[in-house]
Motif scaffolding. Sequence first.
Motif, PDB file in Angstrom:
ATOM      1  N   ALA A   1      39.453 101.800  93.834  1.00  0.00           N
ATOM      2  CA  ALA A   1      40.896 101.517  93.797  1.00  0.00           C
ATOM      3  C   ALA A   1      41.225 100.529  92.681  1.00  0.00           C
ATOM      4  O   ALA A   1      42.182 100.723  91.923  1.00  0.00           O
ATOM      5  N   HIS A   2      40.412  99.492  92.543  1.00  0.00           N
ATOM      6  CA  HIS A   2      40.670  98.493  91.500  1.00  0.00           C
ATOM      7  C   HIS A   2      40.361  99.038  90.099  1.00  0.00           C
ATOM      8  O   HIS A   2      40.971  98.599  89.117  1.00  0.00           O
ATOM      9  N   SER A   3      39.463  99.999  90.008  1.00  0.00           N
ATOM     10  CA  SER A   3      39.228 100.664  88.717  1.00  0.00           C
ATOM     11  C   SER A   3      40.490 101.394  88.269  1.00  0.00           C
ATOM     12  O   SER A   3      40.876 101.329  87.100  1.00  0.00           O
TER      13      SER A   3
ATOM     14  N   ALA B   1      47.311 100.108  99.258  1.00  0.00           N
ATOM     15  CA  ALA B   1      47.583 100.183 100.689  1.00  0.00           C
ATOM     16  C   ALA B   1      46.288  99.923 101.445  1.00  0.00           C
ATOM     17  O   ALA B   1      45.206  99.888 100.854  1.00  0.00           O
ATOM     18  N   THR B   2      46.419  99.756 102.729  1.00  0.00           N
ATOM     19  CA  THR B   2      45.247  99.594 103.578  1.00  0.00           C
ATOM     20  C   THR B   2      44.436 100.878 103.533  1.00  0.00           C
ATOM     21  O   THR B   2      44.998 101.979 103.549  1.00  0.00           O
ATOM     22  N   GLY B   3      43.127 100.733 103.470  1.00  0.00           N
ATOM     23  CA  GLY B   3      42.240 101.877 103.353  1.00  0.00           C
ATOM     24  C   GLY B   3      42.156 102.709 104.615  1.00  0.00           C
ATOM     25  O   GLY B   3      42.815 102.429 105.620  1.00  0.00           O
ATOM     26  N   PRO B   4      41.316 103.750 104.576  1.00  0.00           N
ATOM     27  CA  PRO B   4      41.150 104.649 105.717  1.00  0.00           C
ATOM     28  C   PRO B   4      40.736 103.891 106.978  1.00  0.00           C
ATOM     29  O   PRO B   4      39.940 102.954 106.919  1.00  0.00           O
TER      30      PRO B   4
ATOM     31  N   ALA C   1      42.957 100.845  99.324  1.00  0.00           N
ATOM     32  CA  ALA C   1      42.969 102.116  98.616  1.00  0.00           C
ATOM     33  C   ALA C   1      44.181 102.136  97.687  1.00  0.00           C
ATOM     34  O   ALA C   1      45.181 101.461  97.941  1.00  0.00           O
ATOM     35  N   LEU C   2      44.083 102.901  96.625  1.00  0.00           N
ATOM     36  CA  LEU C   2      45.223 103.089  95.742  1.00  0.00           C
ATOM     37  C   LEU C   2      46.207 103.994  96.465  1.00  0.00           C
ATOM     38  O   LEU C   2      45.869 105.098  96.871  1.00  0.00           O
TER      39      LEU C   2
END
Length: 138
Positions: free
Chosen positions: A21-23, A49-52, A58-59
């Motif tokens: 996500a940060h990439s 956003a909050t991830g799974p 997560a992006l």
Amino acid sequence: MDGVGGGINSALFMGAGAMQAHSWGMAVHAHNVANVSTDGFAPQRALFATGPGGRGVALDTVIREPRLGGALAGYGPDGTAADFREAANLPEGYTLPSGTELAREIPGMIVTQRAYEANAQTVRTADEMLGTLLNLKA
């Protein structure tokens, strides 16, 4: 695998997902910086956003920033500033400056890099813990 191994695997996947996500976030900043001299360029922003499963990051989406108040600031051939409501109404000879602000992008790149590094350390630590756990079981 037992609860401990599952927790380590979870840390590995969350850290790796956050690194990805940060990439993408860094790619958005880099795209904006690369277009700092492009007339009329509207910068983009990465929204996270909050991830799974409600864990990690997560992006979520990448949006194009609107111009100032919906108005487009332009500069005429004589260097004077002008304000236009629609890009299609620009008189000949006027150009729109890039909307990229380096004073915003560079600190954003630094923050994104630090977040990436922190998550890389999480992945390294979880990997070491999993290796130690597997060595104990062997």
